[in-house]
Motif scaffolding. Structure first.
Motif, PDB file in Angstrom:
ATOM      1  N   THR A 197       0.837  -1.219   0.000  1.00  0.00           N
ATOM      2  CA  THR A 197       0.000   0.000   0.000  1.00  0.00           C
ATOM      3  C   THR A 197       0.867   1.262   0.000  1.00  0.00           C
ATOM      4  OG1 THR A 197      -0.103  -0.065   2.411  1.00  0.00           O
ATOM      5  CG2 THR A 197      -1.969  -1.048   1.202  1.00  0.00           C
ATOM      6  N   TRP A 226      -7.838  -4.762   4.338  1.00  0.00           N
ATOM      7  CA  TRP A 226      -6.973  -3.659   4.774  1.00  0.00           C
ATOM      8  C   TRP A 226      -7.698  -2.678   5.688  1.00  0.00           C
ATOM      9  CZ3 TRP A 226      -5.713  -4.124  -0.846  1.00  0.00           C
ATOM     10  CH2 TRP A 226      -4.391  -4.547  -1.063  1.00  0.00           C
ATOM     11  N   THR A 252     -11.524  -5.703   9.000  1.00  0.00           N
ATOM     12  CA  THR A 252     -12.627  -4.821   8.595  1.00  0.00           C
ATOM     13  C   THR A 252     -13.838  -5.615   8.113  1.00  0.00           C
ATOM     14  OG1 THR A 252     -12.025  -4.682   6.249  1.00  0.00           O
ATOM     15  CG2 THR A 252     -10.925  -3.136   7.749  1.00  0.00           C
ATOM     16  N   PHE A 261      -6.702  -1.252  -4.982  1.00  0.00           N
ATOM     17  CA  PHE A 261      -6.034  -0.221  -4.177  1.00  0.00           C
ATOM     18  C   PHE A 261      -5.300   0.760  -5.089  1.00  0.00           C
ATOM     19  CE2 PHE A 261      -2.996   1.705  -1.272  1.00  0.00           C
ATOM     20  CZ  PHE A 261      -3.805   1.981  -0.178  1.00  0.00           C
ATOM     21  N   LEU A 311     -11.807   1.626   3.373  1.00  0.00           N
ATOM     22  CA  LEU A 311     -10.669   1.500   2.464  1.00  0.00           C
ATOM     23  C   LEU A 311     -10.470   2.803   1.678  1.00  0.00           C
ATOM     24  CD1 LEU A 311      -8.519  -0.471   1.333  1.00  0.00           C
ATOM     25  CD2 LEU A 311     -10.140  -1.022  -0.480  1.00  0.00           C
TER      26      LEU A 311
END
Ligand code: NAP
Ligand code: F7E
Length: 340
Positions: A197, A226, A252, A261, A311
């Motif tokens: 990330t 994430w 999550t 992402f 996210l």
């Protein structure tokens, strides 16, 4: 009475947020720091600039592989809570350094548990072990819960499975308050720059600033659950405040691919990731974990914990932060050119 916490891995992403959080709660915080030839305290240096916190933060040299010095430290400090966050935490690197990874992650956890066992004879202490969703590996069930069997896919994950079971073993054998947090991926603007990330947000910021053209990645189809690291350190603390030691998934409950992402990050900067991202097989792993998705309802029901950052929000926080860094880098580069 001021509560005393000892954090291994205090210079890392989670350690720095946890130290901040515990200092805010009024704890005295001790941290184990590895000696290195350059400073490694960048993530916690700001805590020394906060007068209230400064006097309650103490750092000590130590290493998870040096059990005797850890025991000496634990018996000297006499903490009420120990958070074992120190680790060689990079999965890809664990294939290159499997033995060291086992020493730091597996034997390191055992060293902490042994020290805590000795302290617990005269002073009650609670131990948090930083367990990982990587332990599920080539997953045997989706979503993954506290009851999902482990099927590790890397030296890192194998070492974490060992530490997980030793934590339970010390709980059962010695009546030690020792708990595992099985944390799914959690990221932040303090994430190490070689995790995917942060690698993406750093590169996207630099591409937007005109400082680089391309970003080379490995498997874009891997999916992860994430969350935001700041949410997760609160969960670690809650795990040790529970009325009994136990093991909890923190996640999550949503999964997304590396590709998704990338899309979120580049789009926020009005860029198309397909114009900039290229695949470099060097970043593939000998064995991949394809899909992680956590089921955090036990943590919600028993601890009242839940992830509060989506996210999209996480990607926005990290992208904006790293775009600012890139703008400063550009400014510095222009200044050098001008003054040179
Ligand atoms: P990180 O940023 O890589 O930090 C790791 C910390 O461990 C650093 O402070 C590092 O010190 C220290 N360390 C490494 N080897 C050590 C050794 N031999 N002795 C003492 N300290 C050592 O990791 P993180 O993301 O904060 O993760 C914290 C913990 O949670 C780790 O145990 C990780 O495996 C686990 N975990 C992380 C995630 C996640 O998504 N972030 C998810 C599940 C579990 P230096 O600063 O000197 O390198
Ligand atoms: O990889 C893929 C890669 O290195 C995520 C650690 O905190 O979380 C972390 O481990 C995914 C993998 O994290 C690149 O193959 C593609 O599928 O960011 P990562 P990780 O391996 O999930 C767990 C829960 C921990 O416990 C660990 O300590 O992204 N990927 N291209 C890439 N990954 C990296 N690093 N670099 C790439 O270029």
């Amino acid at each position: 009475m001021t509560r005393i916490a000892l954090i291994t891995g205090i210079t890392g992403q989670d350690g720095s947020y946890l130290a901040e959080y515990l200092l805010g709660l009024g704890y005295q915080v001790h941290g184990v720091v590895r000696r290195s030839s350059t400073f490694s305290t960048e993530r916690i240096d700001h805590l020394y600039r906060e007068p209230q916190a400064e006097s309650r933060l103490r750092l000590h040299y130590g290493d998870l592989t040096d059990g005797q010095s850890l025991t000496n430290l634990v018996l000297k400090i006499r903490p009420d809570e120990i958070y074992n966050l120190g680790a060689q935490s990079h999965v890809r690197v664990s294939f290159d350094q499997p033995v060291y990874t086992l020493q730091a992650v597996g034997c390191g956890a055992l060293n902490i548990l042994e020290a805590a066992r000795l302290l617990n004879e005269s002073h009650p202490v609670r131990v948090y072990q930083a367990s990982s969703s990587e332990m599920y590996g080539d997953v045997l069930q989706t979503p993954q819960t506290e009851r999902t069997p482990f099927n590790p896919q890397s030296p890192y994950a194998c070492a974490k499975v060992y530490a997980f079971h030793q934590t339970i073993n010390y709980r059962r054998s010695y009546d030690l308050f020792a708990s595992n947090g099985i944390l799914f991926n959690h990221e932040s603007e303090r994430r190490g720059e070689t995790f995917v990330t942060r690698k993406i947000t750093r590169a996207a910021g630099r591409i937007k600033a005109g400082l680089q053209e391309k970003l080379y990645l490995g498997n874009l189809d891997a999916k992860r659950d994430w969350g935001y690291a700041k949410d997760y350190v609160k969960g670690m603390h809650l795990i040790l405040q529970h009325h009994q030691p136990d093991d909890f998934v923190l996640a999550t409950g949503r999964t997304a691919s590396v590709r998704e992402f990338c899309e979120l990050v580049f789009k926020r900067l009005d860029l198309n990731y397909e114009d900039h991202v290229e695949i470099d097989p060097r970043y593939y792993r000998p064995a991949e974990v394809d899909l992680l998705l956590g089921e955090p309802s036990k943590a919600f029901e028993e601890l009242g914990w839940q992830a509060t950052t989506s996210l999209e929000e996480l990607a926005a926080i990290m992208t904006d932060h790293d775009h600012e860094i890139a703008k400063r880098e550009l400014h510095a580069a222009n200044f050098d050119q001008f003054s040179g």
